[in-house]
Design an enzyme around this catalytic site. Structure first.
Site, PDB file in Angstrom:
ATOM      1  N   SER A 148       2.048  -7.023  15.387  1.00 42.71           N
ATOM      2  CA  SER A 148       0.632  -6.292  15.399  1.00 42.71           C
ATOM      3  C   SER A 148       0.978  -5.257  14.643  1.00 42.71           C
ATOM      4  O   SER A 148       1.813  -4.888  13.897  1.00 42.71           O
ATOM      5  CB  SER A 148       1.077  -5.809  17.179  1.00 42.71           C
ATOM      6  OG  SER A 148      -1.078  -4.986  17.496  1.00 42.71           O
ATOM      7  N   ASN A 149       0.600  -4.219  15.438  1.00 47.35           N
ATOM      8  CA  ASN A 149       0.457  -2.868  14.764  1.00 47.35           C
ATOM      9  C   ASN A 149       0.022  -2.021  16.157  1.00 47.35           C
ATOM     10  O   ASN A 149      -0.370  -2.552  16.567  1.00 47.35           O
ATOM     11  CB  ASN A 149      -0.632  -2.816  13.584  1.00 47.35           C
ATOM     12  CG  ASN A 149      -1.876  -2.366  13.834  1.00 47.35           C
ATOM     13  OD1 ASN A 149      -2.273  -1.572  14.493  1.00 47.35           O
ATOM     14  ND2 ASN A 149      -2.644  -3.842  13.707  1.00 47.35           N
ATOM     15  N   ALA A 150       0.608  -0.418  15.212  1.00 43.80           N
ATOM     16  CA  ALA A 150       0.625   0.887  16.482  1.00 43.80           C
ATOM     17  C   ALA A 150      -0.543   1.327  16.807  1.00 43.80           C
ATOM     18  O   ALA A 150      -0.770   2.752  17.000  1.00 43.80           O
ATOM     19  CB  ALA A 150       1.784   1.882  16.057  1.00 43.80           C
ATOM     20  N   ALA A 169      -8.238  -1.479  13.931  1.00 42.21           N
ATOM     21  CA  ALA A 169      -6.481  -2.642  12.794  1.00 42.21           C
ATOM     22  C   ALA A 169      -6.518  -4.203  13.243  1.00 42.21           C
ATOM     23  O   ALA A 169      -5.142  -3.814  13.478  1.00 42.21           O
ATOM     24  CB  ALA A 169      -5.796  -1.861  13.052  1.00 42.21           C
TER      25      ALA A 169
END
Lengths: 209, 209
Positions: free
Chosen positions: A21-23, A88
């Protein structure tokens, strides 16, 4: 207008516990939803897992993976005037998802990552009279060229360029890149303020399509 | 007592934007910190990125990667009486971290994952007179055996066994497994309630070591 807004990250699972994933905090997308509603628009918010409370008076679809995001957008987009795509998405997912939790073995693990569906490109292909405001998160020195390439590949009307510093932050610094590659606007400030500027820009430039 | 509590997930980056992680909310660890403080203990909370506000009167260290978690624990543990290790660490990390954001190339990506440091095992090796309450998240049919193996390998005094349903939930269902492999207690309920039961159990059984 009726506006589709995507927000937050997606997750792509390696097993039942671990994912890529990403933040992304979802703040830009949620701020855009708030701003659009405040300006009298209808909003359909498709959101990945974030720690924010969606605005009131907003139709919300919670998704986790990029495929789920795509499914929700496919369903919502035809009834909308346009989309603001801040999500995102994970561009990659493990080819295989193991069930359960992979036990440690003491050796390294080869993971094959394949590209996920390109949600924005698919919306671009099916947009017809609808408008698309894309977001490009670029860290490279060719940020402007990359953003323009995305705009063209995904058939966007305008693309909002921001950098990795945007992730998880309350503030942002964005440039609006038009189809000629011109940076026609530059907004700096809180995501709340930038969201209002972007909605006003959409009203002035995309509403009449 | 002075208690070290670890909480939340860790993140292991593939590039500057994408990482491997899990959906640990940190709720069990934060509830334990609250309960321990309410019972008059001192707490050092080492926490991965979560959406919770740490309790007051608590020394807090924010970390992101497993290595950072290990560093913070190494520093804090010697001055503590024991540790309650709820953090859901990434067991794997990409061997290489690319700078910037990897651009999509249209082809799949081979990612080599190597095991991260084993924080609990290292605390176990250096524990001396200190006690260790570990947590095991097990989905397999051999959950009890796996939990007991972890207890032994990591030199824990007691291990709290829970399942994947615990992740991101407000409630939990746990069993306490002792060094003989016996399930000596079983608590079900909100994480707040279970946290208080666990702190009381620690006071009754580990305090005098």
């Amino acid at each position: 207008m009726r506006i589709l807004i995507t927000a937050g990250p997606t997750r792509e699972y390696l097993d039942d516990v671990r994912y890529l994933s990403n933040a992304s905090s979802g703040r830009m997308g949620y701020a855009l939803a708030e701003a659009a509603i405040a300006r009298g628009h209808q909003v359909i918010l498709v959101t990945g897992p974030v720690g924010l409370t969606p605005p009131r008076n907003c139709q919300v679809h919670h998704v986790e993976t990029t495929d789920e995001l795509l499914g929700a957008c496919r369903e919502a987009f035809p009834a909308c005037d346009g989309v603001i795509a801040t999500a995102a998405v994970c561009d990659y997912r493990p080819r295989e998802r193991f069930s359960g939790k992979l036990a440690k073995t003491g050796v390294s693990l080869e993971l094959e990552l394949v590209e996920t569906a390109d949600v924005l490109a698919e919306l671009g292909q099916t947009k017809a009279h609808r408008w698309i405001m894309g977001f490009a998160l670029e860290s490279a020195e060719f940020a402007h060229q990359n953003a323009l390439r995305k705009l063209k590949e995904k058939n966007c009307d305008i693309i909002v360029l921001n950098g990795p510093a945007a992730i998880g932050s309350n503030t942002n610094e964005v440039e609006l890149i038009d189809p000629l590659g011109q940076a026609i606007e530059r907004y700096t400030g809180s995501k709340t303020d930038i969201a209002m500027r972007l909605i006003e820009w959409v009203e002035a430039h995309l509403n009449s399509q």
